[in-house]
Motif scaffolding. Structure first.
Motif, PDB file in Angstrom:
ATOM      1  N   GLN A   1      -2.896  -9.153   1.169  1.00 30.80           N
ATOM      2  CA  GLN A   1      -3.469  -9.319  -0.175  1.00 30.80           C
ATOM      3  C   GLN A   1      -2.593 -10.125  -1.141  1.00 30.80           C
ATOM      4  OE1 GLN A   1      -4.572  -5.678  -2.249  1.00 30.80           O
ATOM      5  NE2 GLN A   1      -4.032  -6.668  -4.182  1.00 30.80           N
TER       6      GLN A   1
ATOM      7  N   GLU B   1     -15.183   4.915   5.109  1.00 29.91           N
ATOM      8  CA  GLU B   1     -14.627   3.676   4.532  1.00 29.91           C
ATOM      9  C   GLU B   1     -14.391   2.560   5.538  1.00 29.91           C
ATOM     10  OE1 GLU B   1     -10.833   4.183   2.537  1.00 29.91           O
ATOM     11  OE2 GLU B   1     -10.513   2.007   2.655  1.00 29.91           O
TER      12      GLU B   1
ATOM     13  N   GLU C   1       0.808  -1.222   0.000  1.00 35.14           N
ATOM     14  CA  GLU C   1       0.000   0.000   0.000  1.00 35.14           C
ATOM     15  C   GLU C   1       0.842   1.273   0.000  1.00 35.14           C
ATOM     16  OE1 GLU C   1      -3.239  -0.488  -0.484  1.00 35.14           O
ATOM     17  OE2 GLU C   1      -2.828  -2.629  -0.368  1.00 35.14           O
TER      18      GLU C   1
HETATM   19  O1  4AD Z   1      -7.893   0.392   1.587  1.00 34.98           O
HETATM   20  P1  4AD Z   1      -6.792  -0.442   2.160  1.00 34.98           P
HETATM   21  O2  4AD Z   1      -5.489   0.227   2.394  1.00 34.98           O
HETATM   22  O3  4AD Z   1      -6.648  -1.672   1.192  1.00 34.98           O
HETATM   23  C1  4AD Z   1      -5.741  -2.679   1.305  1.00 34.98           C
HETATM   24  O4  4AD Z   1      -4.916  -2.812   2.186  1.00 34.98           O
HETATM   25  C2  4AD Z   1      -5.953  -3.766   0.309  1.00 34.98           C
HETATM   26  N1  4AD Z   1      -4.674  -4.443   0.094  1.00 34.98           N
HETATM   27  C3  4AD Z   1      -7.004  -4.685   0.821  1.00 34.98           C
HETATM   28  C4  4AD Z   1      -7.333  -5.799  -0.122  1.00 34.98           C
HETATM   29  O5  4AD Z   1      -7.841  -5.531  -1.187  1.00 34.98           O
HETATM   30  N2  4AD Z   1      -7.033  -7.034   0.242  1.00 34.98           N
HETATM   31  O6  4AD Z   1      -7.281  -1.057   3.542  1.00 34.98           O
HETATM   32  C5  4AD Z   1      -8.407  -1.867   3.593  1.00 34.98           C
HETATM   33  C6  4AD Z   1      -9.240  -1.538   4.810  1.00 34.98           C
HETATM   34  C7  4AD Z   1      -9.783  -0.104   4.834  1.00 34.98           C
HETATM   35  O7  4AD Z   1     -10.974   0.008   4.095  1.00 34.98           O
HETATM   36  C8  4AD Z   1     -10.001   0.121   6.299  1.00 34.98           C
HETATM   37  O8  4AD Z   1     -11.226  -0.432   6.723  1.00 34.98           O
HETATM   38  C9  4AD Z   1      -8.891  -0.668   6.925  1.00 34.98           C
HETATM   39  O9  4AD Z   1      -8.431  -1.602   5.977  1.00 34.98           O
HETATM   40  N3  4AD Z   1      -7.786   0.232   7.313  1.00 34.98           N
HETATM   41  C10 4AD Z   1      -7.554   0.643   8.571  1.00 34.98           C
HETATM   42  N4  4AD Z   1      -8.206   0.404   9.723  1.00 34.98           N
HETATM   43  C11 4AD Z   1      -7.730   0.979  10.847  1.00 34.98           C
HETATM   44  N5  4AD Z   1      -6.618   1.765  10.880  1.00 34.98           N
HETATM   45  C12 4AD Z   1      -5.944   2.027   9.735  1.00 34.98           C
HETATM   46  N6  4AD Z   1      -4.847   2.782   9.787  1.00 34.98           N
HETATM   47  C13 4AD Z   1      -6.400   1.458   8.519  1.00 34.98           C
HETATM   48  N7  4AD Z   1      -5.969   1.507   7.235  1.00 34.98           N
HETATM   49  C14 4AD Z   1      -6.833   0.750   6.526  1.00 34.98           C
END
Ligand code: 4AD
Length: 429
Positions: free
Chosen positions: A185, A352, A163
């Motif tokens: 992922q 989100e 990410e």
């Molecule tokens: O949108 P993100 O960054 O997506 C991914 O990491 C992809 N690789 C996921 C995938 O497709 N397998 O993060 C996914 C979700 C977000 O929508 C949020 O709910 C959560 O992870 N998230 C967090 N939750 C709490 N604290 C944080 N710092 C977060 N960052 C992301």
């Protein structure tokens, strides 16, 4: 030994019961001592009297303090005035530990309570949140097991960022600099080539500098990946999964939601299908609501809060501009500059909770993207190999479990949704 909850349904009325737990409240008046006892299942008031217990035992009982541990034997008696409708007339008790004064009292501030998290987790609010969290984790796994997914696991110490570099937690690995996983992922994508549909629940780590009410530096990430799935196919599984988790919480945790003063009617409307809105349309809608967003602007916590108060169920936002998302998202051949992705935004200002979409599966397209994002292809050799041998279309998603619990419980901050929050300023207890 009985659980407190079993004393509250009428079946034990007039009978002798034995319960054990911790003192939640205690007061005495003259020849009586009133104890509210708690265990994992609930609370009940127990009443000790000098007449029954005698002078010595009564002295022992009256001098107990909050959170002392004790077992109590007594007769269950229905009493509409009692805190949970029943009382226990104490005939005997055994003290396990007599406490010093419990450090948490009514008027304590948030930071103090976070320092005392190891003790604060015993509060009724935290107990209810943790029960709801437990239901949500179980329901997530159950849903995917019953829809043909296999559970699997990726490593937490990794050498490849998924990410972007700005939120990487670096650590030394025998002389090599590696990092903690931001997401499982890429490993799920690997497993997909043998198992086709996979999921995992694991911690993810983000060195988030932001101090919002929705960011943790270590959070629980529930991710899925499915072979042959389009962006739309993936959203269909996700909305059914969210509906299922919410319905399981409504079924198992109604009293917990009530204790948290959650507006339950807001959860009862969470039924699939959820609306799908393209990012470009959402920008136009936001302008009609008086916001000054332009096409190409990222949606942060504040923007998503303003947007999602206009929705009463979760909403998928699709087709973000390519520049707003990481390199692995598949561009939409029918809509240049936009990608086949989705975020799921929770209503009522939460924002989100899921990010997902189709992955680039063409080898050359991926190699070009890696170059364009200035990444070192050698670091991604194994991820690229997946596109070299039997590549197929596929999609996946990541759900922040703590964000999900935060929304379902209707909490002020995500910190309340996880037992031991890790944020930019907190690493203890
Ligand atoms: O949108 P993100 O960054 O997506 C991914 O990491 C992809 N690789 C996921 C995938 O497709 N397998 O993060 C996914 C979700 C977000 O929508 C949020 O709910 C959560 O992870 N998230 C967090 N939750 C709490 N604290 C944080 N710092 C977060 N960052 C992301």
């Amino acid at each position: 030994m009985n659980k407190i909850v079993d004393l509250l349904n009428g079946s034990m009325n007039g009978k002798i019961a034995e319960i054990r737990g911790w003192i939640y409240r205690i007061r005495s008046s003259g020849a009586l001592c009133f104890i509210v006892l708690r265990d994992s299942s609930g609370i009940i008031q127990a009443v000790g009297s000098r007449n029954t217990l005698g002078e010595e035992k009564m002295k022992d009982l009256v001098s107990l303090t909050i959170e002392s541990s004790i077992s109590i034997t007594g007769t269950v008696r229905q009493d509409p005035r009692a805190i949970t409708g029943y009382e226990l007339d104490i005939s005997d008790f055994r003290i396990y530990q007599r406490n010093e004064n419990f450090p948490i009292t009514k008027d304590k501030g948030e930071e103090f309570l976070l320092d005392m998290r190891h003790l604060w987790l015993r509060s009724r609010e935290m107990t209810s949140i943790m029960k709801i969290r437990s239901t949500a984790f179980k329901a997530f796994s159950d849903f995917f097991y019953s829809n043909g997914y296999y559970q699997t696991q990726g490593p937490m110490m990794v050498s490849t960022a998924t990410e972007g570099g700005s939120t990487l937690f670096k650590l030394q690995f025998f002389g090599e600099e590696v990092s903690l996983a931001q997401s499982s992922q890429f490993y799920l994508e690997v497993m997909m080539f043998s198992l086709e549909k996979v999921f995992t629940i694991a911690p993810s780590f983000r060195a988030e500098k932001s101090r919002t009410r929705r960011h943790l530096t270590e959070y629980w990430h529930a991710e899925g990946e499915a072979a042959w799935y389009s962006n739309e196919d993936m959203m269909k599984d996700e909305e059914k999964m969210i509906e299922y988790i919410v319905s399981e919480v409504l079924k198992s945790n109604r009293e917990d939601l009530e204790l948290l003063k959650r507006d339950i009617s807001k959860l009862e409307t969470v039924k699939a299908p959820f609306p799908r809105i393209r990012y470009s349309d959402l920008i136009k809608m936001s302008n009609e609501w008086g916001m000054s967003l332009k096409y190409g602007d990222d949606l942060g916590a504040d923007e998503e809060r303003e947007i999602t108060v206009h929705f009463d169920k979760p909403v998928f936002v699709t087709h973000y501009p390519e520049a707003l998302k990481t390199f692995y998202h598949r561009p939409d051949p029918e809509s240049p500059g936009e990608i086949l992705c989705h975020d799921l935004l929770a209503p009522e200002g939460f924002g989100e909770i899921i990010g997902g979409g189709e992955r680039i599966w063409d080898l050359n397209e991926l190699l070009e993207k890696i170059k364009k994002y200035d990444l070192n292809p050698d670091d991604y050799y194994w991820y690229v190999d997946l596109r070299r041998y039997g590549s197929i279309p596929h999609s996946g998603f990541g759900l922040g479990m703590d964000r999900l619990v935060w929304w379902i419980c209707g909490l002020e901050s995500i910190r309340e949704a996880i037992p031991f929050p890790r944020t930019i300023r907190r690493i203890k207890p």
